[in-house]
Motif scaffolding. Structure first.
Motif, short mmCIF file in Angstrom:
data_model
loop_
_atom_site.label_atom_id
_atom_site.label_comp_id
_atom_site.label_asym_id
_atom_site.label_seq_id
_atom_site.Cartn_x
_atom_site.Cartn_y
_atom_site.Cartn_z
N GLU A 77 7.76 6.37 -17.16
CA GLU A 77 7.87 7.08 -15.88
C GLU A 77 6.59 7.82 -15.56
OE1 GLU A 77 10.14 7.11 -13.46
OE2 GLU A 77 11.05 5.46 -14.60
N GLN A 78 6.00 8.46 -16.56
CA GLN A 78 4.72 9.13 -16.36
C GLN A 78 3.64 8.13 -15.98
OE1 GLN A 78 3.56 11.64 -19.66
NE2 GLN A 78 1.42 11.73 -18.99
N ALA A 79 3.67 6.96 -16.62
CA ALA A 79 2.68 5.92 -16.32
C ALA A 79 2.83 5.41 -14.88
CB ALA A 79 2.83 4.76 -17.30
N ARG A 80 4.06 5.31 -14.39
CA ARG A 80 4.28 4.86 -13.01
C ARG A 80 3.67 5.85 -12.02
NH1 ARG A 80 10.42 3.03 -14.22
NH2 ARG A 80 10.02 0.81 -14.66
N ARG A 81 3.86 7.14 -12.29
CA ARG A 81 3.29 8.16 -11.40
C ARG A 81 1.76 8.11 -11.43
NH1 ARG A 81 7.57 11.18 -13.79
NH2 ARG A 81 6.11 12.21 -15.23
N THR A 82 1.22 7.90 -12.63
CA THR A 82 -0.23 7.81 -12.78
C THR A 82 -0.77 6.58 -12.07
OG1 THR A 82 -0.08 8.91 -14.94
CG2 THR A 82 -2.12 7.71 -14.46
N GLN A 83 -0.01 5.47 -12.16
CA GLN A 83 -0.41 4.23 -11.50
C GLN A 83 -0.41 4.39 -9.98
OE1 GLN A 83 2.29 0.85 -11.96
NE2 GLN A 83 0.54 -0.49 -12.42
N ALA A 84 0.57 5.13 -9.49
CA ALA A 84 0.65 5.38 -8.04
C ALA A 84 -0.53 6.20 -7.55
CB ALA A 84 1.96 6.10 -7.72
N ALA A 85 -1.09 7.02 -8.48
CA ALA A 85 -2.25 7.83 -8.13
C ALA A 85 -3.56 7.08 -8.31
CB ALA A 85 -2.26 9.10 -8.97
N GLY A 86 -3.47 5.81 -8.74
CA GLY A 86 -4.65 4.97 -8.84
C GLY A 86 -5.32 4.94 -10.21
N ARG A 87 -4.62 5.44 -11.24
CA ARG A 87 -5.20 5.42 -12.59
C ARG A 87 -4.33 4.58 -13.52
NH1 ARG A 87 -5.67 11.00 -15.15
NH2 ARG A 87 -6.86 9.86 -16.75
N ALA A 88 -4.99 3.99 -14.48
CA ALA A 88 -4.26 3.23 -15.51
C ALA A 88 -3.77 4.17 -16.61
CB ALA A 88 -5.17 2.16 -16.11
N THR A 89 -2.79 3.71 -17.34
CA THR A 89 -2.26 4.49 -18.47
C THR A 89 -2.36 3.66 -19.74
OG1 THR A 89 -0.71 5.76 -17.13
CG2 THR A 89 -0.22 5.57 -19.48
N LEU A 90 -2.90 4.28 -20.76
CA LEU A 90 -2.97 3.65 -22.07
C LEU A 90 -1.89 4.28 -22.95
CD1 LEU A 90 -6.21 2.82 -24.03
CD2 LEU A 90 -4.15 3.59 -25.20
N LEU A 91 -0.91 3.48 -23.35
CA LEU A 91 0.19 3.95 -24.20
C LEU A 91 -0.13 3.57 -25.65
CD1 LEU A 91 3.01 5.14 -24.69
CD2 LEU A 91 3.96 2.88 -24.20
N PHE A 92 -0.40 4.59 -26.46
CA PHE A 92 -0.73 4.37 -27.86
C PHE A 92 0.49 4.71 -28.72
CE2 PHE A 92 -2.25 6.21 -31.92
CZ PHE A 92 -2.80 5.06 -32.48
N ILE A 93 0.89 3.77 -29.56
CA ILE A 93 2.03 3.99 -30.45
C ILE A 93 1.57 3.84 -31.89
CG2 ILE A 93 4.33 3.22 -31.14
CD1 ILE A 93 4.81 2.34 -28.30
N ASP A 94 1.54 4.96 -32.57
CA ASP A 94 1.12 4.98 -33.97
C ASP A 94 2.27 4.50 -34.86
OD1 ASP A 94 -0.57 5.34 -36.08
OD2 ASP A 94 -0.21 7.50 -36.27
N GLU A 95 1.93 3.78 -35.91
CA GLU A 95 2.92 3.23 -36.85
C GLU A 95 3.98 2.41 -36.11
OE1 GLU A 95 3.73 5.50 -40.57
OE2 GLU A 95 3.29 7.23 -39.30
#
Length: 426
Positions: A77-95
Motif C-alpha cells: 500500500e505504501q508502494a502504491r502511494r509512492t508510485q502515484a507520486a512518481g517514485r519507485a519503491t524497492l522492497l527489501f526482504i531479509d532472510e
C-alpha cells in the motif's frame, strides 16, 4: 560503518566491479528484481540500500523472521502511494527463505505488475527455499565471503574513520594483529567489526595487545550453519574426499565440521554409510572400524570420541574403494519395484507342516553342505519367471579381487553342471 556509496563497498568484485552486470544496472538506473544469496556479513543488505539510494527509490526493509502477510500488504500500500507520486519503491526482504509459500505468493503479483522492485537476501540456496514463480521473476546474484585482505581493509577504515568508526578513540592496532582479527572473522565483515569493537573495549591505554586479540579471536567458530547450505556442502566435501582417497582433505573437512559445532554422532553415522557405499567388500574392516568409532563417540563423548571418528575417516580414505555393493543393492531394488512379486520356487519354500510337505514345499532342495566343495552346482534360487540375474559385480581392488575369483569359479561349476544335466537327458 555500512558503506554509503559503491566506492566504499568492499568485496563482490565479480558482480559490482567495473563493467560487471550489477554495477552497470545500478549506474544506469535499470532496477530489476533480484535475490542476493551468500553467507552472513558479505554485504547483501548494504547492496540493497546502495541500489535504492543511487536510484532515488523509496526503500522499505522487512525481515522475514519478524514480518507476516499483513506487513507485506502494508508495504505494498505504501508502494502504491509512492508510485502515484512518481517514485519507485524497492522492497527489501531479509532472510527471505524464512517466508512460507503463502507469504511469498502475497507479494509476487506486486513484483510482476511493477508496484515494487523486489530484492531478497538469503543465506540458503534459493533453489530449495523459494517458489519457482518468484525465482523466475528475479535474477540471482551469488555473494562470496570476503577475503582476509578485504576484511583487513574494513578494520583499517574503521580505525581511521572519525565520524562513524574509532578514529577519535586513538585506538592502536598493529597490522599483524589486524590480520589475526580478519582471519578470525572468517569472511564476515559484521563479525570483523564486532571483534574489533570488543578488542578496543578490552584494550589498555588505547593499544590493542596480541593477548587481547588472541582472546577475542579464540571465541569465533568457522562458518557451519547446521541444517543449512554450508552443512550439506561440508558433509558432501567430507564424503567425496573419502571416496577420492584423500585422507588429509577428509580430515580437514571432518575437523571443519567439528569446529563449527556439528553433532559428532551425525558425522559418525555418515562415516558408516561411506564404509558401505564406497569401500564395501573391497575392505570389510572399514565398516567394523566405522561402527567402532560411532560406539566410541557414544561412550566417551567429546573430544576423545572424535579422535576415533578421525581414525575411521583416515582409514576409509586410504582403503581400497568399491561401490559394487551399493550398485548391486540399487539394481536389485529397482528390479523389485518394477517387476512385482514373483512366486518363490517350490524347492526353496519352508515346509513346517505335513500339508506343506505333501504339496512339495522344500522338495528337491539340495543342502549345500552335503554337496562337493559345499556348493550345489546348478541349483537355482531366483523366481522361475526371472531367470538368473547378476547384480553384484566385484571390482578388481582389495578383497573383492578374491571374491570375484571365487564367483568366477562357482560360475564354471554351474556351467559344468548344466552341461552334465543336458547329457543325462540325451
Amino acid at each position: 560503518m555500512r558503506p554509503r556509496k559503491l566506492s566504499e563497498f568492499l568485496g563482490q568484485s565479480h558482480i559490482v566491479g567495473e563493467g560487471k552486470p550489477l554495477r552497470m544496472a545500478i549506474e544506469s538506473d535499470r532496477l530489476h528484481s533480484m535475490i542476493f544469496w551468500g553467507p552472513p556479513g558479505t554485504g547483501k543488505t548494504t547492496l540493497a540500500s546502495l541500489i535504492a539510494r543511487h536510484s532515488g527509490a523509496e526503500f522499505i526493509s522487512l525481515s522475514a523472521v519478524l514480518s507476516g502477510v499483513k506487513d507485506i500488504r502494508n508495504a505494498v500500500e505504501q508502494a502504491r502511494r509512492t508510485q502515484a507520486a512518481g517514485r519507485a519503491t524497492l522492497l527489501f526482504i531479509d532472510e527471505v527463505h524464512r517466508f512460507n509459500k503463502a507469504q511469498q505468493d502475497a507479494f509476487l503479483p506486486h513484483v510482476e505488475n511493477g508496484t515494487v522492485v523486489f530484492i531478497g537476501a538469503t543465506t540458503e540456496n534459493p533453489s530449495f527455499e523459494l517458489n519457482n514463480a518468484l525465482l523466475s521473476r528475479a535474477r540471482i546474484y551469488v555473494l562470496k565471503s570476503l577475503s582476509s585482505d578485504e576484511l583487513e581493509q574494513v578494520i583499517v577504515q574503521t580505525l581511521a574513520d572519525s565520524e562513524r568508526g574509532l578514529g577519535d578513540s586513538g585506538i592502536e592496532l598493529a597490522p599483524e594483529l589486524g590480520r589475526l582479527l580478519a582471519e578470525a572473522a572468517d569472511g564476515d565483515a559484521r563479525r570483523a567489526l564486532n571483534l574489533l569493537e570488543i578488542a578496543s573495549d578490552l584494550s589498555d591505554d588505547g593499544v590493542i595487545s596480541r593477548k587481547t586479540v588472541e582472546e577475542v579471536a579464540v571465541g569465533g567458530h568457522r562458518r557451519f550453519d547446521k541444517g543449512g547450505e554450508a552443512f550439506y556442502d561440508q558433509i558432501s566435501a567430507l564424503h567425496k574426499s573419502v571416496r577420492g582417497s584423500a585422507p588429509d582433505a577428509a580430515l580437514y573437512w571432518f575437523c571443519r565440521m567439528v569446529d563449527g559445532g556439528c553433532d559428532s554422532l551425525y558425522i559418525a553415522r555418515r562415516v558408516v554409510r561411506m564404509a558401505s557405499e564406497d569401500i564395501g567388500n573391497a575392505d570389510p574392516r572399514g565398516l567394523t572400524i566405522a561402527l567402532s568409532a560411532w560406539e566410541t563417540q557414544e561412550r566417551l563423548g567429546s573430544p576423545e570420541g572424535e579422535l576415533a571418528i578421525a581414525q575411521a575417516v583416515i582409514y576409509l580414505a586410504c582403503a581400497p574403494k568399491s561401490n559394487a555393493v551399493y550398485m548391486a543393492y540399487n539394481a536389485a531394488m529397482k528390479e523389485i519395484r518394477e517387476s512385482g512379486s514373483h512366486e518363490i520356487p517350490i524347492h526353496l519354500r519352508n515346509a513346517p507342516t505335513r500339508l506343506m510337505k505333501e504339496l512339495g514345499y522344500g522338495k528337491a532342495y539340495r543342502y549345500a553342505h552335503d554337496e562337493p566343495d559345499g556348493y550345489a552346482a546348478g541349483e537355482r534360487y531366483f523366481p522361475e519367471e526371472m531367470g538368473e540375474r547378476r547384480y553384484y559385480q566385484p571390482v578388481d581392488r582389495g578383497l573383492e579381487i578374491k571374491i570375484g575369483e571365487k564367483l568366477q569359479r562357482l560360475e564354471e561349476l554351474d556351467r559344468k553342471a548344466e552341461i552334465d544335466a543336458v547329457k543325462k537327458t540325451e
